[in-house]
Design a protein around this motif. Structure first.
Motif, PDB file in Angstrom:
ATOM      1  N   SER A  90      76.501 116.691 214.572  1.00 42.59           N
ATOM      2  CA  SER A  90      75.800 116.348 213.466  1.00 42.59           C
ATOM      3  C   SER A  90      75.661 117.192 212.563  1.00 42.59           C
ATOM      4  O   SER A  90      75.710 117.238 211.354  1.00 42.59           O
ATOM      5  N   ALA A  91      75.243 118.385 212.810  1.00 40.81           N
ATOM      6  CA  ALA A  91      76.068 120.011 212.189  1.00 40.81           C
ATOM      7  C   ALA A  91      77.502 120.127 211.193  1.00 40.81           C
ATOM      8  O   ALA A  91      77.707 120.080 209.999  1.00 40.81           O
ATOM      9  N   LYS A  92      78.435 119.590 211.748  1.00 39.07           N
ATOM     10  CA  LYS A  92      79.929 118.908 211.226  1.00 39.07           C
ATOM     11  C   LYS A  92      79.930 118.312 210.246  1.00 39.07           C
ATOM     12  O   LYS A  92      80.194 118.318 209.473  1.00 39.07           O
ATOM     13  N   ILE A  93      79.254 116.912 210.644  1.00 37.17           N
ATOM     14  CA  ILE A  93      78.778 115.610 209.507  1.00 37.17           C
ATOM     15  C   ILE A  93      77.800 116.136 208.366  1.00 37.17           C
ATOM     16  O   ILE A  93      78.659 115.963 207.424  1.00 37.17           O
ATOM     17  N   ALA A  94      76.959 116.847 208.736  1.00 42.19           N
ATOM     18  CA  ALA A  94      76.318 117.814 207.615  1.00 42.19           C
ATOM     19  C   ALA A  94      77.063 118.778 206.610  1.00 42.19           C
ATOM     20  O   ALA A  94      76.881 118.560 205.452  1.00 42.19           O
ATOM     21  N   THR A  95      77.394 119.516 207.376  1.00 42.31           N
ATOM     22  CA  THR A  95      78.674 120.479 206.810  1.00 42.31           C
ATOM     23  C   THR A  95      80.053 119.752 205.709  1.00 42.31           C
ATOM     24  O   THR A  95      79.626 120.147 204.847  1.00 42.31           O
TER      25      THR A  95
END
Length: 629
Positions: free
Chosen positions: A588-593
């Motif tokens: 989810s952090a990769k998606i947000a970034t």
């Protein structure tokens, strides 16, 4: 790409890290401890999902280079950085290398740390087993390079220059010279340097004056002065092997008359044993804004004995091999400093309490990480760093494919892509690192301007990165002239075609729409089109308006960096969406970034393209007469 399972049976890994922790220097008032933690999970994600370690492991000679082996090596390297190298970073900055009577003393602890680095086999990680190296692919050596640079940039420069010397000798040296020097360089027992610059000849190597007089035994006597020689003198290795550009007596003028010589600090006998000191002296070292622990030397050659590398008058060609290796490594320094600056800023933002939140969610002051603009700065730092890392690792993968693919046509194609991307990795990543380190200071506020907090060192260290090993303008000239105009845009158009394939994947992903997919699809398309149009503009105007084309070189390099990093962030987004159930928090952090990169960074491509394709070209930049400045 699916993650690999357990590797087959054996590996050839012999890298080892000595136990024990170097003593930390006492902290001064208000100094904060280094917060760097090697981002092994993100590195692994890039290697598995974007580079494709399973494909690298299928290349001839690289069968042991599995994903699991890569993770094991990275974890060991992270421990080396954490326990041995990082504790010397701030102390080395405060107590830099010292010169006295021609000798350089490194900061306390550097010799011991270097010995552990050498004893662990790290210098030879990606070099041939024939000379004692590990023979692992560049994509495994690259994360290790990044981690060492993040923990201590000044220290990492010594192994970096040695790597470049090894590459040059592997490419062009005679078997006799290789046998004399390579095994000691690959082991790290001897260090290497690159000697190009002279007081009257900075980036214009046509002005070199150093002379090489041939002797009857086939050696040469080298005379001249070289400046800005990184780790040109030190006490960490028992010998230093200088690669020196010089002219023979009958050489033609200009760059066509430059030859390359290997000149050791101490003479080497035919059996490899060390003899007396050669006639090369360190007459001073520079006092620098950053990377203070590394000794940047002025070297005086007074009839020093050297061996010719390759053929006379082809020295610049051979040195470009070393420079390409060094330029990629400096690009990785940009990624490394960005990661370290980002982590320190996050740590400070979590602990610094100031002001109530603007949304009224608390009546008390909160940690500044809750404030929207601090989040914006941190997300910018994170997105720039992850994008640069992804592009650099993919570039390293192209290098491995160029060297090891069984198909000659594939080798040539990937070599072209790698060569196109090296100036982009170098120029974009280093320019970004200055921006990221600057944002890190801004997150700290006034405390960032105070040396004791440690944030300022990242900016001071980063500032050299867009300058040495070829300034950003030199990288841009290379990208425009040799890498775009020479092949009529073939490599650039090949990369644009690969972006098109990712855009097609984004279209398919719209079956399950998300804001991140929609933003990335729209803005990557915009970036792709501006890049394609800019390539065509350069090709159309190069002959008639060279000042306009080369004057647009830096915006063109930045456009390439931004769009190509955006491409890798799009691939990261697709991979994270496909694998999010396996590790929801990480993915989810990769998606947000990736979403942030698409929304806040990729639109800047329009500005770069507008500057590149301005109808008047460089009319505004060239409007003033020299006397008007």
């Amino acid at each position: 790409m699916a993650l690999l399972g357990s590797p087959p049976g054996r590996t050839v890994l012999t890298i080892r890290v000595h136990a024990g922790r170097m003593a930390r220097a006492p902290h001064r008032h208000r100094e904060t401890a280094m917060t760097y933690v090697a981002p092994v999970k993100d590195m692994t994600f890039v290697l598995d999902q974007l580079v494709g370690m399973e494909n690298i492991a299928q290349l001839p000679g690289l069968g042991d280079a599995t994903a699991d082996l890569a993770r094991s090596v990275m974890e060991e390297c992270a421990r080396l950085g954490r326990e041995v190298v990082e504790p010397l970073n701030s102390s080395g900055d405060r107590n830099p290398s010292r010169w006295e009577n021609g000798a350089v003393s490194t900061p306390p602890g550097f010799k011991e740390a270097y010995r552990q680095y050498v004893d662990g086999g790290w210098q030879g990680i990606s070099h041939p087993a024939e000379y004692g190296g590990q023979g692992l692919p560049k994509v495994i050596g690259t994360p290790c390079m990044e981690m060492l640079q993040s923990t201590n940039l000044a220290f990492s420069l010594c192994p970096l220059l040695t790597d470049g010397a090894i590459e040059a000798l592997l490419t062009a040296a005679s078997d006799e010279v290789k046998d004399l020097y390579l095994s000691k360089l690959v082991s790290g027992e001897w260090a290497g340097t690159m000697n190009l610059t002279e007081p009257q000849a900075g980036s214009d190597l046509a002005l070199l004056r150093s002379r090489a007089e041939p002797l009857e035994d086939g050696t040469y006597r080298i005379s001249g002065t070289k400046i800005f020689i990184t780790w040109g003198e030190h006490d960490m290795a028992e010998n230093i092997v200088h690669l020196v550009l010089a002219r023979t007596p009958d050489a033609p003028e200009g760059i066509r008359g430059i030859s390359l010589f290997v000149v050791p600090k101490r003479l080497v006998a035919s059996d490899g044993s060390l003899g007396p000191r050669n006639r090369v002296d360190c007459v001073s070292i520079e006092h620098k804004l950053g990377i203070r622990a590394s000794a940047t030397a002025v070297l005086q050659y007074d009839g020093a004995i050297g061996h010719l590398v390759g053929e006379e008058n082809r020295g610049l060609e051979y040195m470009f091999v070393m420079m390409n290796a060094a330029r990629f490594a400096v690009g990785m320094q940009g990624v490394a400093v960005s990661e370290a600056a980002y982590q320190k800023a996050v740590a400070y933002a979590r602990e610094r309490v100031q002001s109530r939140p603007v949304d009224g969610s608390s009546k008390q002051a909160v940690a500044i990480i809750h404030h929207p603009d601090v989040r914006r700065m941190l997300m910018s730092m994170r997105a720039l760093t992850e994008g640069a890392r992804a592009l650099a690792y993919v570039t390293a993968g192209y290098s491995d494919l160029a060297h090891h693919s069984a198909d000659p046509a594939n080798r040539a194609a990937y070599r072209s892509l790698y060569e196109f991307l090296v100036p982009v990795v170098k120029g974009w990543s280093t320019e970004s690192s200055v921006d990221v380190a600057n944002l890190g200071i801004q997150v700290h506020g006034g405390m960032g301007y105070i040396e004791e907090t440690g944030a300022a060192q990242f900016l001071r260290d980063a500032r050299i990165l867009p300058i040495y090993e070829g300034t950003t303008a030199i990288q841009a000239n290379d990208l425009v002239g040799r890498k775009t105009l020479r092949d009529r845009g073939a490599a650039a158009k090949s990369l644009i075609g690969m972006i098109d394939a990712t855009l097609a994947d984004l279209e398919k992903a719209r079956d399950t729409p998300t804001p991140a997919i929609e933003s990335m699809r729209h803005n990557l398309r915009l970036g792709r089109d501006t890049l394609a149009d800019s390539v065509e503009f350069l090709l159309a105007h190069a002959d008639r308006r060279p000042n306009a084309v080369y004057g647009a070189g830096v915006p063109y390099l930045k456009l390439c960096g931004l769009v190509l990093c955006g491409w890798q962030m799009a691939r990261s987004l697709l991979a994270a969406l496909a694998n999010r159930e396996s590790d929801p928090e990480f993915h989810s952090a990769k998606i947000a970034t990736a979403h942030f990169f698409a929304t806040h960074l990729l639109p800047q491509a329009v500005g770069y393209a507008t500057a590149i394709q301005a109808p008047e070209g460089l009319g505004d930049a060239l409007a003033l007469a020299e006397s008007q400045f």
